[in-house]
Design a protein around this motif. Structure first.
Motif, PDB file in Angstrom:
ATOM      1  N   LYS A  28      -1.289   2.596   4.355  1.00  0.00           N
ATOM      2  CA  LYS A  28       0.573   2.641   2.830  1.00  0.00           C
ATOM      3  C   LYS A  28       0.644   1.111   3.138  1.00  0.00           C
ATOM      4  O   LYS A  28       1.375   0.628   2.121  1.00  0.00           O
ATOM      5  N   GLY A  33       8.483 -10.752   2.947  1.00  0.00           N
ATOM      6  CA  GLY A  33       7.996 -11.407   3.620  1.00  0.00           C
ATOM      7  C   GLY A  33       6.171 -10.933   4.213  1.00  0.00           C
ATOM      8  O   GLY A  33       6.008 -12.055   4.625  1.00  0.00           O
ATOM      9  N   GLU A  70       4.245 -13.133   1.659  1.00  0.00           N
ATOM     10  CA  GLU A  70       4.583 -14.583   2.359  1.00  0.00           C
ATOM     11  C   GLU A  70       3.645 -14.617   3.504  1.00  0.00           C
ATOM     12  O   GLU A  70       2.392 -15.865   4.685  1.00  0.00           O
ATOM     13  N   GLU A 125      12.489 -10.451  -3.653  1.00  0.00           N
ATOM     14  CA  GLU A 125      13.602 -11.057  -3.243  1.00  0.00           C
ATOM     15  C   GLU A 125      14.573 -10.264  -4.643  1.00  0.00           C
ATOM     16  O   GLU A 125      16.081  -9.844  -3.487  1.00  0.00           O
TER      17      GLU A 125
HETATM   18  N1  CAA Z   1      13.093  -3.533   5.450  1.00  0.00           N
HETATM   19  C1  CAA Z   1      13.995  -2.828   6.610  1.00  0.00           C
HETATM   20  N2  CAA Z   1      13.171  -1.296   5.788  1.00  0.00           N
HETATM   21  C2  CAA Z   1      12.362  -0.761   5.451  1.00  0.00           C
HETATM   22  C3  CAA Z   1      11.738  -2.043   4.618  1.00  0.00           C
HETATM   23  C4  CAA Z   1      12.611  -3.663   4.570  1.00  0.00           C
HETATM   24  N3  CAA Z   1      11.668  -4.294   4.203  1.00  0.00           N
HETATM   25  N4  CAA Z   1      10.885  -1.104   3.247  1.00  0.00           N
HETATM   26  C5  CAA Z   1      10.843  -0.406   3.844  1.00  0.00           C
HETATM   27  N5  CAA Z   1      11.453  -0.152   4.618  1.00  0.00           N
HETATM   28  C6  CAA Z   1      11.928   1.495   5.119  1.00  0.00           C
HETATM   29  C7  CAA Z   1      12.885   2.994   4.288  1.00  0.00           C
HETATM   30  O1  CAA Z   1      14.135   2.015   4.190  1.00  0.00           O
HETATM   31  C8  CAA Z   1      12.205   3.327   5.038  1.00  0.00           C
HETATM   32  O2  CAA Z   1      13.159   3.779   5.937  1.00  0.00           O
HETATM   33  P1  CAA Z   1      14.012   4.795   6.026  1.00  0.00           P
HETATM   34  O3  CAA Z   1      13.028   6.127   6.211  1.00  0.00           O
HETATM   35  O4  CAA Z   1      15.270   5.835   7.345  1.00  0.00           O
HETATM   36  O5  CAA Z   1      15.099   5.334   5.006  1.00  0.00           O
HETATM   37  C9  CAA Z   1      10.646   3.780   5.447  1.00  0.00           C
HETATM   38  O6  CAA Z   1      10.848   2.418   5.054  1.00  0.00           O
HETATM   39  C10 CAA Z   1      10.010   4.009   4.354  1.00  0.00           C
HETATM   40  O7  CAA Z   1      10.260   3.499   3.319  1.00  0.00           O
HETATM   41  P2  CAA Z   1      10.618   3.853   1.353  1.00  0.00           P
HETATM   42  O8  CAA Z   1      11.028   5.552   1.848  1.00  0.00           O
HETATM   43  O9  CAA Z   1      11.230   2.946   0.893  1.00  0.00           O
HETATM   44  O10 CAA Z   1       8.717   3.456   0.814  1.00  0.00           O
HETATM   45  P3  CAA Z   1       8.636   4.589  -0.263  1.00  0.00           P
HETATM   46  O11 CAA Z   1       7.183   4.615  -0.794  1.00  0.00           O
HETATM   47  O12 CAA Z   1       9.709   5.637  -1.684  1.00  0.00           O
HETATM   48  O13 CAA Z   1       9.268   2.657  -1.095  1.00  0.00           O
HETATM   49  C11 CAA Z   1       8.747   0.072  -1.238  1.00  0.00           C
HETATM   50  C12 CAA Z   1       8.155   2.089  -0.210  1.00  0.00           C
HETATM   51  C13 CAA Z   1       8.396   0.149  -3.106  1.00  0.00           C
HETATM   52  C14 CAA Z   1       7.859  -0.209  -0.608  1.00  0.00           C
HETATM   53  C15 CAA Z   1      10.226   0.013  -0.945  1.00  0.00           C
HETATM   54  O14 CAA Z   1      10.027   0.766   1.001  1.00  0.00           O
HETATM   55  C16 CAA Z   1      10.684  -0.967  -1.034  1.00  0.00           C
HETATM   56  O15 CAA Z   1      11.007  -1.806  -2.262  1.00  0.00           O
HETATM   57  N6  CAA Z   1      10.709  -1.800   0.019  1.00  0.00           N
HETATM   58  C17 CAA Z   1      11.520  -2.720   0.314  1.00  0.00           C
HETATM   59  C18 CAA Z   1      10.738  -3.801  -0.896  1.00  0.00           C
HETATM   60  C19 CAA Z   1      11.366  -5.433  -0.339  1.00  0.00           C
HETATM   61  O16 CAA Z   1      12.487  -5.388  -0.817  1.00  0.00           O
HETATM   62  N7  CAA Z   1      10.948  -6.366  -0.039  1.00  0.00           N
HETATM   63  C20 CAA Z   1      11.533  -7.768   0.465  1.00  0.00           C
HETATM   64  C21 CAA Z   1      12.554  -7.806   1.269  1.00  0.00           C
HETATM   65  S1  CAA Z   1      13.226  -9.222   2.145  1.00  0.00           S
HETATM   66  C22 CAA Z   1      12.421 -10.581   2.076  1.00  0.00           C
HETATM   67  O17 CAA Z   1      11.270 -10.318   2.950  1.00  0.00           O
HETATM   68  C23 CAA Z   1      13.151 -11.412   2.795  1.00  0.00           C
HETATM   69  C24 CAA Z   1      12.252 -13.015   2.947  1.00  0.00           C
HETATM   70  O18 CAA Z   1      11.116 -13.118   1.991  1.00  0.00           O
HETATM   71  C25 CAA Z   1      11.874 -13.602   4.292  1.00  0.00           C
END
Ligand code: CAA
Length: 258
Positions: free
Chosen positions: A59, A109, A112, A132
């Motif tokens: 996944k 990340g 990345e 982001e």
């Molecule tokens: N950080 C922390 N927890 C995360 C996460 C993340 N990046 N991505 C997913 N999770 C967690 C969710 O919070 C959830 O946990 P809970 O059940 O405890 O709430 C679990 O993983 C499952 O996720 P979803 O219920 O959201 O799963 P989904 O299938 O509905 O969606 C997804 C999947 C589209 C990937 C969605 O989880 C999402 O959008 N995630 C965040 C993506 C994101 O924004 N990434 C960038 C992060 S910032 C970064 O990376 C900075 C950098 O450059 C260094």
């Protein structure tokens, strides 16, 4: 050493590292990044390991940096804590070849991290993105620089400004990934590619990796000069003599990393 966020297996001479935080879609928290940097450093020093594959789950390769860990951080925290920069630099510094085998989400990340590897093999369900911008930040471990070099300014800018995801087929067409394979075959295929690399001379593999990486850092003429010197140096190795003798004798080479 047992890690809390990684599962590690050595298969023949290939180390398979699985990111293992399924409850958070392998979000990269500081512990995972630190453990990954540590594991890669150890793999570099382990003579049994000749190539490394990093993968996640079906996944998610990794859904980004851990938003829950970051959400309350201040500028001062981010500027002074170890969080990303140091471990990302250690990951990139790995000398042995590292393949990212990406299924599912490779976001933020996660995308990345995949781009820090030497090349990316993608499952047909892979989705790449730098979302982001939706969090009020920008990519923080190389996304604006590496994605732009991989796919060009227009596509990178669109992805980074809108946060849209790129499917595997588009990622292959755009040069982000080397190949797309069926999700069920991803690990088998990644291990098979890693096995092929593991059969070569480790000296020429390291030289090739370094020379290709210079293409991102140097001007063309500097890069070509770097390559020439490295190419010439390989004629001081026994493996060059063996590789060329094996060709002429119509047999498989027996490289000894000498
Ligand atoms: N950080 C922390 N927890 C995360 C996460 C993340 N990046 N991505 C997913 N999770 C967690 C969710 O919070 C959830 O946990 P809970 O059940 O405890 O709430 C679990 O993983 C499952 O996720 P979803 O219920 O959201 O799963 P989904 O299938 O509905 O969606 C997804 C999947 C589209 C990937 C969605 O989880 C999402 O959008 N995630 C965040 C993506 C994101 O924004 N990434 C960038 C992060 S910032 C970064 O990376 C900075 C950098 O450059 C260094």
């Amino acid at each position: 050493m047992a890690y809390k966020t990684l599962l590690i297996e050595i298969k023949d001479s290939v180390e398979l590292i699985r990111l293992n935080r399924p409850e958070a879609l392998n979000a990269l928290n500081s512990e995972l990044l630190c453990e990954l940097a540590d594991a890669l450093g150890k793999a570099d020093l382990d003579p049994k390991v000749r190539a490394i594959v990093i993968t996640g789950s079906e996944k998610a390769f990794a859904a980004g940096a851990d938003i829950k860990e970051m959400s309350e951080k201040s500028y001062a925290d981010m500027a002074t804590e170890r969080l990303f920069a140091e471990d990302a630099d250690r990951i990139v510094a790995t000398r042995k070849p590292v393949i990212a085998a990406v299924a599912g989400y490779a976001l933020g990340g996660g995308c990345e991290l995949a781009m820090m590897c030497d090349f990316i093999l993608a499952a047909d369900n892979a989705k790449f993105g730098q979302p982001e911008i939706n969090l009020g930040i920008i990519p923080g471990i190389g996304g604006t620089q590496r994605l732009t070099r991989f796919v060009g300014k227009s596509k990178a800018m669109e992805m980074i400004l809108t946060g849209r995801f790129m499917e595997a087929e588009e990622a292959e067409r755009s040069g982000l990934v080397s190949r797309v394979v069926p999700a069920k075959k991803l690990i088998e295929e990644a291990l098979s590619v890693a096995d092929k690399i593991a059969e070569k001379s480790a000296i020429s593999v390291a030289a090739a990796k370094e020379a290709v990486n210079r293409a991102y850092e140097l001007t063309l003429s500097e890069g070509v000069r770097f390559e020439r010197t490295s190419f010439q140096g390989l004629f001081a190795t026994e493996d060059q003599k063996e590789g060329m003798a094996a060709f002429m004798e119509k047999r498989a080479p027996q490289f000894r990393d000498k």
